[in-house]
Design an enzyme around this catalytic site. Structure first.
Site, PDB file in Angstrom:
ATOM      1  N   THR A   8       1.055  -1.107  -0.111  1.00 20.81           N
ATOM      2  CA  THR A   8       0.035   0.150  -0.092  1.00 20.81           C
ATOM      3  C   THR A   8       0.914   1.136  -0.112  1.00 20.81           C
ATOM      4  OG1 THR A   8      -1.735   1.312   1.144  1.00 20.81           O
ATOM      5  CG2 THR A   8      -0.070  -0.007   2.555  1.00 20.81           C
ATOM      6  N   ASN A  10      -0.626   4.007   1.144  1.00 20.11           N
ATOM      7  CA  ASN A  10      -1.451   4.841   2.076  1.00 20.11           C
ATOM      8  C   ASN A  10      -0.571   4.865   3.364  1.00 20.11           C
ATOM      9  OD1 ASN A  10      -2.948   5.245   4.363  1.00 20.11           O
ATOM     10  ND2 ASN A  10      -4.947   5.115   2.855  1.00 20.11           N
ATOM     11  N   GLU A  41      -3.968  -1.055  -9.891  1.00 20.14           N
ATOM     12  CA  GLU A  41      -5.444  -0.515 -10.300  1.00 20.14           C
ATOM     13  C   GLU A  41      -6.208  -1.513  -9.658  1.00 20.14           C
ATOM     14  OE1 GLU A  41      -8.134   0.763 -13.719  1.00 20.14           O
ATOM     15  OE2 GLU A  41      -6.485  -0.230 -14.182  1.00 20.14           O
ATOM     16  N   ASP A  70      -7.194  -3.965   1.561  1.00 16.29           N
ATOM     17  CA  ASP A  70      -8.262  -3.080   1.300  1.00 16.29           C
ATOM     18  C   ASP A  70      -9.298  -3.094   2.133  1.00 16.29           C
ATOM     19  OD1 ASP A  70      -8.796  -1.572  -1.559  1.00 16.29           O
ATOM     20  OD2 ASP A  70     -10.739  -2.576  -1.212  1.00 16.29           O
ATOM     21  N   SER A  71      -9.803  -1.650   2.126  1.00 16.04           N
ATOM     22  CA  SER A  71     -10.903  -1.206   3.043  1.00 16.04           C
ATOM     23  C   SER A  71     -11.414  -0.005   2.875  1.00 16.04           C
ATOM     24  CB  SER A  71      -9.961  -0.953   4.526  1.00 16.04           C
ATOM     25  OG  SER A  71      -8.714  -0.112   4.405  1.00 16.04           O
ATOM     26  N   PHE A 151      -6.627   8.607  10.178  1.00 21.84           N
ATOM     27  CA  PHE A 151      -6.523   9.234   8.838  1.00 21.84           C
ATOM     28  C   PHE A 151      -7.958   8.897   8.076  1.00 21.84           C
ATOM     29  CE2 PHE A 151      -6.718   5.128   6.381  1.00 21.84           C
ATOM     30  CZ  PHE A 151      -6.323   4.110   7.402  1.00 21.84           C
ATOM     31  N   TYR A 153     -11.637   8.789   7.101  1.00 19.71           N
ATOM     32  CA  TYR A 153     -13.006   8.862   7.699  1.00 19.71           C
ATOM     33  C   TYR A 153     -12.939   8.650   9.205  1.00 19.71           C
ATOM     34  CZ  TYR A 153     -14.514   7.894   2.721  1.00 19.71           C
ATOM     35  OH  TYR A 153     -14.676   8.336   1.437  1.00 19.71           O
ATOM     36  N   ARG A 180      -9.037  -3.066  10.991  1.00 21.25           N
ATOM     37  CA  ARG A 180      -7.577  -3.249  10.459  1.00 21.25           C
ATOM     38  C   ARG A 180      -6.903  -4.185  11.647  1.00 21.25           C
ATOM     39  NH1 ARG A 180      -6.496   1.050   8.938  1.00 21.25           N
ATOM     40  NH2 ARG A 180      -7.321   0.515   6.970  1.00 21.25           N
TER      41      ARG A 180
HETATM   42  P1  IMP Z   1      -7.875   1.608  -0.339  1.00 15.87           P
HETATM   43  O1  IMP Z   1      -7.922   0.465   0.520  1.00 15.87           O
HETATM   44  O2  IMP Z   1      -6.518   2.071  -0.370  1.00 15.87           O
HETATM   45  O3  IMP Z   1      -8.711   1.492  -1.501  1.00 15.87           O
HETATM   46  O4  IMP Z   1      -8.437   2.717   0.441  1.00 15.87           O
HETATM   47  C1  IMP Z   1      -9.488   2.702   1.375  1.00 15.87           C
HETATM   48  C2  IMP Z   1      -9.813   3.977   2.046  1.00 15.87           C
HETATM   49  O5  IMP Z   1     -11.002   4.020   2.978  1.00 15.87           O
HETATM   50  C3  IMP Z   1      -8.931   5.093   2.479  1.00 15.87           C
HETATM   51  O6  IMP Z   1      -8.451   5.931   1.836  1.00 15.87           O
HETATM   52  C4  IMP Z   1      -9.784   5.621   3.424  1.00 15.87           C
HETATM   53  O7  IMP Z   1     -10.362   6.592   2.891  1.00 15.87           O
HETATM   54  C5  IMP Z   1     -10.608   4.604   3.718  1.00 15.87           C
HETATM   55  N1  IMP Z   1     -10.360   3.865   5.498  1.00 15.87           N
HETATM   56  C6  IMP Z   1      -9.771   2.633   5.280  1.00 15.87           C
HETATM   57  N2  IMP Z   1      -9.528   2.574   6.338  1.00 15.87           N
HETATM   58  C7  IMP Z   1      -9.771   3.404   7.200  1.00 15.87           C
HETATM   59  C8  IMP Z   1      -9.442   3.740   8.577  1.00 15.87           C
HETATM   60  O8  IMP Z   1      -9.047   2.886   9.367  1.00 15.87           O
HETATM   61  N3  IMP Z   1     -10.017   4.849   9.032  1.00 15.87           N
HETATM   62  C9  IMP Z   1     -10.429   5.875   8.339  1.00 15.87           C
HETATM   63  N4  IMP Z   1     -10.547   5.828   6.897  1.00 15.87           N
HETATM   64  C10 IMP Z   1     -10.377   4.477   6.391  1.00 15.87           C
END
Ligand code: IMP
Length: 197
Positions: A8, A10, A41, A70-71, A151, A153, A180
């Protein structure tokens, strides 16, 4: 030392994964370090599909054990949105604060309480095979942003059993209850079974 790639970019997720899985026996390698600029992607329709897509792409390229997460946030009154589109909810390049404002405006058309849940799917691939772990955190959306920790939401989500947002909790408190944290503790047990950590 065994290398494990975290698939990731992030930084919020990287921090939480390192806090939960970090051990003296492993070296966690960030995808941005090993493959700068590589964005995989997310074409899946579920969290599980997307975490698998990311883990598989990385394992095929580097043949090093990989953790992919993925979350996202699913809000009942919005029919489960933003769901797998959580990161892109206000378009590419929007800030977390902008996504939060968009979501607060969207739920304001409905009557509270705004039940919601965070879902996390974590895929781990190594030569021992593919494992997927899930974690869910139930709660509700607030009416305004509060708190500066975490971070995404976190400032608009109150976990079940709490009166403040996730962004008002310490990292340790968040990890204890979060989607998570739940998925990664299952992964942690598996890594212990494999004697990796
Ligand atoms: P991805 O899994 O990288 O596609 O992104 C998941 C998106 O969900 C993140 O960019 C956040 O906007 C949101 N997200 C996932 N986990 C959390 C969390 O623990 N706190 C707040 N937002 C989350």
């Amino acid at each position: 030392m065994q290398k494990i790639i975290i698939a990731t970019t992030n930084q919020g997720k990287v921090k939480e994964i390192s806090e939960l899985i970090g051990s003296e026996k492993i070296e966690l390698v960030m995808l941005s370090t090993i493959a700068p600029g590589w964005e995989i992607e997310e074409t899946g329709l579920t969290f599980e599909e997307n975490s698998f897509i990311k883990a598989k792409a990385v394992f095929e390229r580097f043949e090093i054990p990989v953790i992919a997460d993925d979350s996202g946030l699913c809000v009942d009154c919005l029919g489960g949105k933003p769901g797998v589109y959580s990161a892109r909810y206000a378009g590419y390049g929007a800030s977390a604060a902008e996504r939060n404002i968009k979501l607060l405006n969207a739920v304001a058309k409905f009557d509270p309480p705004y039940y919601a849940r965070f879902i996390c799917s974590t895929t781990f691939i190594s030569n021992d095979g593919i494992k997927v772990f899930e974690g869910i955190l139930e709660g509700m959306i607030t009416r305004e942003q509060a708190g500066t920790n975490g971070f995404g939401y976190d400032p608009i989500f109150i976990p079940e059993g709490f009166t403040t947002t996730l962004a008002s909790l310490s990292a340790i408190e968040k990890n204890r209850v979060s989607h998570r944290g739940r998925a990664l503790r299952k992964l942690q047990e598996y890594l212990i079974e494999l004697s990796l950590i």
